[in-house]
Scaffold this motif. Structure first.
Motif, PDB file in Angstrom:
ATOM      1  N   ARG A 120       0.829  -1.211   0.000  1.00 46.14           N
ATOM      2  CA  ARG A 120       0.000   0.000   0.000  1.00 46.14           C
ATOM      3  C   ARG A 120       0.865   1.264   0.000  1.00 46.14           C
ATOM      4  NH1 ARG A 120      -3.200  -2.563   4.319  1.00 46.14           N
ATOM      5  NH2 ARG A 120      -5.155  -3.378   3.441  1.00 46.14           N
ATOM      6  N   ASP A 121       2.061   1.142   0.568  1.00 50.99           N
ATOM      7  CA  ASP A 121       2.921   2.318   0.675  1.00 50.99           C
ATOM      8  C   ASP A 121       3.328   2.871  -0.685  1.00 50.99           C
ATOM      9  OD1 ASP A 121       2.784   2.049   3.406  1.00 50.99           O
ATOM     10  OD2 ASP A 121       4.691   0.954   3.577  1.00 50.99           O
ATOM     11  N   PHE A 122       3.398   1.996  -1.685  1.00 51.87           N
ATOM     12  CA  PHE A 122       3.768   2.461  -3.019  1.00 51.87           C
ATOM     13  C   PHE A 122       2.738   3.473  -3.547  1.00 51.87           C
ATOM     14  CE2 PHE A 122       6.053  -1.673  -3.084  1.00 51.87           C
ATOM     15  CZ  PHE A 122       7.311  -1.210  -3.444  1.00 51.87           C
ATOM     16  N   TYR A 123       1.472   3.246  -3.187  1.00 53.48           N
ATOM     17  CA  TYR A 123       0.370   4.066  -3.717  1.00 53.48           C
ATOM     18  C   TYR A 123      -0.116   5.140  -2.736  1.00 53.48           C
ATOM     19  CZ  TYR A 123       0.207  -0.250  -6.467  1.00 53.48           C
ATOM     20  OH  TYR A 123       0.532  -1.336  -7.232  1.00 53.48           O
ATOM     21  N   GLY A 124       0.299   5.031  -1.497  1.00 55.13           N
ATOM     22  CA  GLY A 124      -0.176   5.988  -0.505  1.00 55.13           C
ATOM     23  C   GLY A 124      -1.613   5.773  -0.101  1.00 55.13           C
ATOM     24  N   VAL A 125      -2.100   4.514  -0.208  1.00 52.14           N
ATOM     25  CA  VAL A 125      -3.491   4.212   0.124  1.00 52.14           C
ATOM     26  C   VAL A 125      -3.561   3.513   1.483  1.00 52.14           C
ATOM     27  CG1 VAL A 125      -4.148   4.012  -2.292  1.00 52.14           C
ATOM     28  CG2 VAL A 125      -3.416   1.964  -1.042  1.00 52.14           C
ATOM     29  N   LYS A 129      -6.619   1.079   4.074  1.00 55.09           N
ATOM     30  CA  LYS A 129      -7.721   0.125   3.935  1.00 55.09           C
ATOM     31  C   LYS A 129      -9.011   0.822   3.481  1.00 55.09           C
ATOM     32  CE  LYS A 129      -6.088  -3.116   7.478  1.00 55.09           C
ATOM     33  NZ  LYS A 129      -6.417  -3.778   8.773  1.00 55.09           N
ATOM     34  N   LYS A 130      -9.106   2.099   3.812  1.00 57.08           N
ATOM     35  CA  LYS A 130     -10.305   2.861   3.499  1.00 57.08           C
ATOM     36  C   LYS A 130     -10.148   3.599   2.165  1.00 57.08           C
ATOM     37  CE  LYS A 130     -13.283   6.495   5.397  1.00 57.08           C
ATOM     38  NZ  LYS A 130     -13.465   7.468   6.504  1.00 57.08           N
ATOM     39  N   LEU A 131     -11.220   3.591   1.366  1.00 57.05           N
ATOM     40  CA  LEU A 131     -11.173   4.318   0.094  1.00 57.05           C
ATOM     41  C   LEU A 131     -11.037   5.818   0.349  1.00 57.05           C
ATOM     42  CD1 LEU A 131     -13.894   2.627  -2.163  1.00 57.05           C
ATOM     43  CD2 LEU A 131     -11.433   2.691  -2.572  1.00 57.05           C
ATOM     44  N   PRO A 132     -10.219   6.506  -0.419  1.00 63.21           N
ATOM     45  CA  PRO A 132     -10.079   7.962  -0.243  1.00 63.21           C
ATOM     46  C   PRO A 132     -11.288   8.694  -0.828  1.00 63.21           C
ATOM     47  CG  PRO A 132      -8.801   7.248  -2.132  1.00 63.21           C
ATOM     48  CD  PRO A 132      -9.340   5.984  -1.489  1.00 63.21           C
ATOM     49  N   GLU A 133     -11.349   9.979  -0.594  1.00 65.73           N
ATOM     50  CA  GLU A 133     -12.401  10.801  -1.192  1.00 65.73           C
ATOM     51  C   GLU A 133     -12.192  10.850  -2.702  1.00 65.73           C
ATOM     52  OE1 GLU A 133     -15.058  12.404   0.013  1.00 65.73           O
ATOM     53  OE2 GLU A 133     -14.734  11.615   2.031  1.00 65.73           O
ATOM     54  N   LEU A 134     -13.239  10.516  -3.436  1.00 61.13           N
ATOM     55  CA  LEU A 134     -13.150  10.491  -4.897  1.00 61.13           C
ATOM     56  C   LEU A 134     -14.357  11.214  -5.497  1.00 61.13           C
ATOM     57  CD1 LEU A 134     -12.108   6.738  -5.372  1.00 61.13           C
ATOM     58  CD2 LEU A 134     -10.608   8.752  -5.512  1.00 61.13           C
ATOM     59  N   GLU A 135     -14.534  12.479  -5.128  1.00 64.23           N
ATOM     60  CA  GLU A 135     -15.703  13.222  -5.579  1.00 64.23           C
ATOM     61  C   GLU A 135     -15.360  14.276  -6.621  1.00 64.23           C
ATOM     62  OE1 GLU A 135     -18.670  12.249  -4.855  1.00 64.23           O
ATOM     63  OE2 GLU A 135     -17.853  10.702  -3.518  1.00 64.23           O
ATOM     64  N   THR A 136     -14.346  15.078  -6.350  1.00 62.78           N
ATOM     65  CA  THR A 136     -14.015  16.170  -7.255  1.00 62.78           C
ATOM     66  C   THR A 136     -13.032  15.725  -8.333  1.00 62.78           C
ATOM     67  OG1 THR A 136     -12.110  16.952  -5.976  1.00 62.78           O
ATOM     68  CG2 THR A 136     -14.293  17.756  -5.315  1.00 62.78           C
ATOM     69  N   SER A 137     -12.907  16.560  -9.345  1.00 64.53           N
ATOM     70  CA  SER A 137     -11.928  16.279 -10.403  1.00 64.53           C
ATOM     71  C   SER A 137     -10.518  16.285  -9.829  1.00 64.53           C
ATOM     72  CB  SER A 137     -12.042  17.333 -11.511  1.00 64.53           C
ATOM     73  OG  SER A 137     -13.283  17.244 -12.170  1.00 64.53           O
ATOM     74  N   GLU A 138     -10.279  17.178  -8.875  1.00 61.74           N
ATOM     75  CA  GLU A 138      -8.962  17.229  -8.240  1.00 61.74           C
ATOM     76  C   GLU A 138      -8.657  15.919  -7.528  1.00 61.74           C
ATOM     77  OE1 GLU A 138     -11.265  19.542  -8.056  1.00 61.74           O
ATOM     78  OE2 GLU A 138     -10.317  21.252  -9.060  1.00 61.74           O
ATOM     79  N   ASP A 139      -9.667  15.346  -6.860  1.00 63.33           N
ATOM     80  CA  ASP A 139      -9.487  14.057  -6.190  1.00 63.33           C
ATOM     81  C   ASP A 139      -9.092  12.974  -7.187  1.00 63.33           C
ATOM     82  OD1 ASP A 139     -10.252  15.152  -3.752  1.00 63.33           O
ATOM     83  OD2 ASP A 139     -12.351  14.572  -3.970  1.00 63.33           O
ATOM     84  N   TRP A 199      -5.454  11.109  -7.268  1.00 63.70           N
ATOM     85  CA  TRP A 199      -5.333   9.687  -6.967  1.00 63.70           C
ATOM     86  C   TRP A 199      -5.002   8.857  -8.199  1.00 63.70           C
ATOM     87  CZ3 TRP A 199      -4.285   7.456  -2.660  1.00 63.70           C
ATOM     88  CH2 TRP A 199      -4.592   8.099  -1.458  1.00 63.70           C
ATOM     89  N   GLY A 200      -5.468   9.301  -9.344  1.00 56.83           N
ATOM     90  CA  GLY A 200      -5.098   8.594 -10.564  1.00 56.83           C
ATOM     91  C   GLY A 200      -3.596   8.622 -10.774  1.00 56.83           C
ATOM     92  N   GLY A 227       2.626   4.921  -8.309  1.00 64.70           N
ATOM     93  CA  GLY A 227       2.840   3.840  -7.353  1.00 64.70           C
ATOM     94  C   GLY A 227       3.072   2.505  -8.027  1.00 64.70           C
ATOM     95  N   GLU A 228       2.320   2.250  -9.095  1.00 64.66           N
ATOM     96  CA  GLU A 228       2.503   0.996  -9.820  1.00 64.66           C
ATOM     97  C   GLU A 228       3.870   0.949 -10.481  1.00 64.66           C
ATOM     98  OE1 GLU A 228       1.164  -2.793 -11.319  1.00 64.66           O
ATOM     99  OE2 GLU A 228       0.680  -1.491  -9.627  1.00 64.66           O
TER     100      GLU A 228
END
Length: 243
Positions: free
Chosen positions: A102-107, A109-119, A123-124, A130-131
């Motif tokens: 998970r450390d590679f991606y900064g994630v 167990k909980k899904l992050p906020e994915l509402e705004t275009s900035e989000d 995260w994209g 991270g990959e």
């Protein structure tokens, strides 16, 4: 006294201006209730106003379509990101990969906020970076979904987000332009109606005066009590005429 009711829709504004212009057509300048200067201004403005309204409607329809397409791509981007993270977490939960990945991606167990275009853009990019870092560390890679699929959507979404921002800015400028046109139309109509009422001010009979002004497009509205009184007077007049 009945009061003037200024138009409150674009169609009504156009009718008001057109009525005044039509009433002055084929009439000698001295017999017109509207001055030549204001009449000329109304003719030129009406053409611009109609053109602006039509263009705004056309652009609005196109903007709605583009907005719907962007919303669809937004939902798709959100789905790809959330799916990537959920699959990653499920693989960890099953013990197939180490939690430290998970450390590679900064994630977490909980899904992050994915509402705004900035989000989504943030995260994209985190998942893509991270990959790449995970592969360079020889720590394996995600197979389903593959990062390549997410990257394709991410590139499309990045361009669409920029275009959507430009679209919104254009819509705002267009809306401000139309509001300015409406204000100009309202001011011009007030000026025209003032001239009309001044021209017919010497007619003593109020009803006759309103009818003359009405020929030029001036609209009068009776209050409820005034309308009831007028109907009563009209009925009495009709009754006396019949007798």
């Amino acid at each position: 006294m009945p009061y003037r009711r200024l138009p409150n829709t674009d169609a009504a504004r156009i009718r008001a201006l057109q009525s005044a212009i039509d009433a002055c057509t084929n009439v000698q300048p001295k017999d017109r209730a509207v001055s030549q200067n204001v009449l000329t201004q109304a003719k030129y403005f009406l053409t611009s106003f109609k053109s602006g309204i039509l263009q705004n409607r056309s652009e609005h329809s196109l903007s709605v379509e583009k907005g719907a397409s962007f919303a669809q791509l937004h939902r798709k981007m959100k789905m790809y990101i959330s799916h990537f993270i959920q699959v990653l977490n499920m693989s960890i939960a099953r013990g197939e990969i180490a939690a430290s990945v998970r450390d590679f991606y900064g994630v977490s167990k909980k899904l992050p906020e994915l509402e705004t275009s900035e989000d989504l853009l943030s995260w994209g990019q985190k998942l893509i970076d991270g990959e790449k870092a995970r592969r360079e560390a020889n720590a394996g890679k995600m197979e389903n979904p593959r990062i390549e699929l997410l990257e394709i959507i991410y590139r499309k979404y990045s361009v669409a987000t920029r275009d959507n921002g430009l679209r919104i800015s254009h819509d705002q400028r267009s809306a401000e332009f139309i509001e300015d046109l409406r204000d100009e139309a309202d001011n011009l109509i007030v000026q025209i109606w003032n001239e009309i009422e001044t021209y017919f001010a010497n007619i003593e009979n109020a009803e006759e005066r309103r009818q003359e002004c009405g020929r030029y497009g001036v609209i009068y509205v009776f209050r409820k009590s005034e309308l009831e009184k007028k109907n009563t007077e009209d009925a009495e007049t009709e009754e006396n005429t019949n007798n």
